[in-house]
Design a protein around this motif. Structure first.
Motif, mmCIF file in Angstrom:
data_model
loop_
_atom_site.group_PDB
_atom_site.id
_atom_site.type_symbol
_atom_site.label_atom_id
_atom_site.label_comp_id
_atom_site.label_asym_id
_atom_site.label_seq_id
_atom_site.Cartn_x
_atom_site.Cartn_y
_atom_site.Cartn_z
ATOM 1 N N GLY A 167 0.798 -1.223 0.000
ATOM 2 C CA GLY A 167 0.000 0.000 0.000
ATOM 3 C C GLY A 167 0.830 1.271 0.000
ATOM 4 O O GLY A 167 0.551 2.215 -0.750
ATOM 5 N N ILE A 170 2.477 1.773 -3.417
ATOM 6 C CA ILE A 170 1.524 2.200 -4.448
ATOM 7 C C ILE A 170 1.142 3.660 -4.223
ATOM 8 O O ILE A 170 0.978 4.428 -5.187
ATOM 9 N N ASP A 171 1.022 4.079 -2.960
ATOM 10 C CA ASP A 171 0.780 5.499 -2.685
ATOM 11 C C ASP A 171 1.913 6.362 -3.232
ATOM 12 O O ASP A 171 1.672 7.439 -3.796
ATOM 13 N N ARG A 174 1.645 6.446 -6.986
ATOM 14 C CA ARG A 174 0.575 7.378 -7.356
ATOM 15 C C ARG A 174 1.074 8.827 -7.243
ATOM 16 O O ARG A 174 0.832 9.656 -8.131
ATOM 17 N N THR A 177 3.054 10.443 -10.058
ATOM 18 C CA THR A 177 2.381 10.839 -11.296
ATOM 19 C C THR A 177 2.013 12.321 -11.300
ATOM 20 O O THR A 177 1.365 12.790 -12.237
ATOM 21 N N ASP A 221 -5.187 0.762 -17.393
ATOM 22 C CA ASP A 221 -6.289 0.828 -18.350
ATOM 23 C C ASP A 221 -5.833 1.425 -19.678
ATOM 24 O O ASP A 221 -6.294 1.018 -20.748
ATOM 25 N N TRP A 226 -1.859 6.815 -15.401
ATOM 26 C CA TRP A 226 -2.155 6.233 -14.113
ATOM 27 C C TRP A 226 -3.647 5.997 -13.914
ATOM 28 O O TRP A 226 -4.493 6.799 -14.320
ATOM 29 N N ASN A 227 -3.988 4.874 -13.310
ATOM 30 C CA ASN A 227 -5.327 4.649 -12.776
ATOM 31 C C ASN A 227 -5.165 3.834 -11.499
ATOM 32 O O ASN A 227 -4.122 3.207 -11.271
ATOM 33 N N GLU A 228 -6.189 3.829 -10.670
ATOM 34 C CA GLU A 228 -6.106 3.050 -9.435
ATOM 35 C C GLU A 228 -6.020 1.567 -9.795
ATOM 36 O O GLU A 228 -6.707 1.094 -10.701
ATOM 37 N N LEU A 229 -5.176 0.832 -9.066
ATOM 38 C CA LEU A 229 -4.846 -0.540 -9.419
ATOM 39 C C LEU A 229 -5.551 -1.532 -8.509
ATOM 40 O O LEU A 229 -5.706 -1.301 -7.308
ATOM 41 N N SER A 230 -5.956 -2.657 -9.075
ATOM 42 C CA SER A 230 -6.526 -3.769 -8.315
ATOM 43 C C SER A 230 -5.501 -4.908 -8.297
ATOM 44 O O SER A 230 -5.471 -5.754 -9.196
#
Length: 231
Positions: A167, A170-171, A174, A177, A221, A226-230
């Motif tokens: 986490g 990834i923050d 993010r 970007t 996507d 950038w997009n939020e990742l799963s």
């Protein structure tokens, strides 16, 4: 111009953590993390369909990931670098002579992390000390790599002991970007203005310790955005 972030723990102080961000030509076919090599039992990886090799792969005990760098062989048709990843997790030595273009090959297992770098001449092997490291198209932690200079400190400060452990990283990814994807400091990248057709396609996170390798990935996507990742 991929990017890899690695956290090497002190001995006995938890698993190795790895964040790998892949840049590739969006038109070059590939397959997501999976068991694509039936002749290599237990191997899972991110496959390059054209050459049949891997960008990142593991066999449950050892993980390897490849980053491009300048230089390398001057043969008319260089060999694919993807075979180096599969050979590394199988414990095979580098080909001699090497006939690929230049590379940084990251290999992690329960004993630690090494980076083999080659741009011609004799390959160099760097064993990573405990701490947080970052590598792209130059040497490990190279201050001349703009994204390393910009973001290594933030990754070093981010925790990797949460739920999920990635986490904090990834923050940080993010937050990176905030610069444009064409900026030298960008990790999520669009390399076309720099003369390469590559854009960031996916993010992979992995843990490595005596219990084995765990890895998961998410694709963006839209390449280079950038997009939020799963994960």
């Amino acid at each position: 111009m991929c990017t890899v972030v690695i956290r090497v723990p002190e001995p006995g102080d938890g698993p190795i953590r790895l964040l790998a961000v892949r840049d590739e030509d969006p038109h070059r076919p590939w397959r997501p993390l999976g068991a694509w090599w039936p002749e290599r039992e237990g191997v899972e990886g991110i496959m390059d369909e054209l050459a049949g090799g891997a960008w990142l792969a593991h066999d449950g005990a050892t993980l390897a990931v490849l980053l491009n760098r300048d230089g390398g062989s001057t043969v008319a048709v260089p060999a694919s670098r993807g075979s180096l990843v599969l050979d590394a997790i199988a414990g095979r030595d580098l080909p001699d002579p090497l006939t690929t273009l230049g590379f940084n090959l990251v290999v992690a297992d329960a004993a630690g992390v090494s980076v083999t770098s080659w741009e011609g001449g004799t390959p160099r092997v760097t064993r990573l000390a405990p701490g947080t490291h970052m590598i792209a198209h130059e040497d490990v932690d190279a201050p001349t790599t703009a994204r390393v200079a910009a973001w290594l400190g933030a990754f070093s400060e981010a925790p990797t002991d949460g739920d999920p452990w990635w986490g904090g990283w990834i923050d940080t990814l993010r937050a990176s970007t905030v610069v444009e994807a064409t900026d030298d400091r960008a990790i999520v990248r669009d390399n076309r203005p720099h003369g390469y057709p590559t854009q960031t396609l996916l993010v992979c996170v992995a843990g490595v310790d005596a219990a084995g390798v765990t890895a998961t990935m998410a694709r963006l996507d839209e390449p280079g955005a950038w997009n939020e990742l799963s994960l």
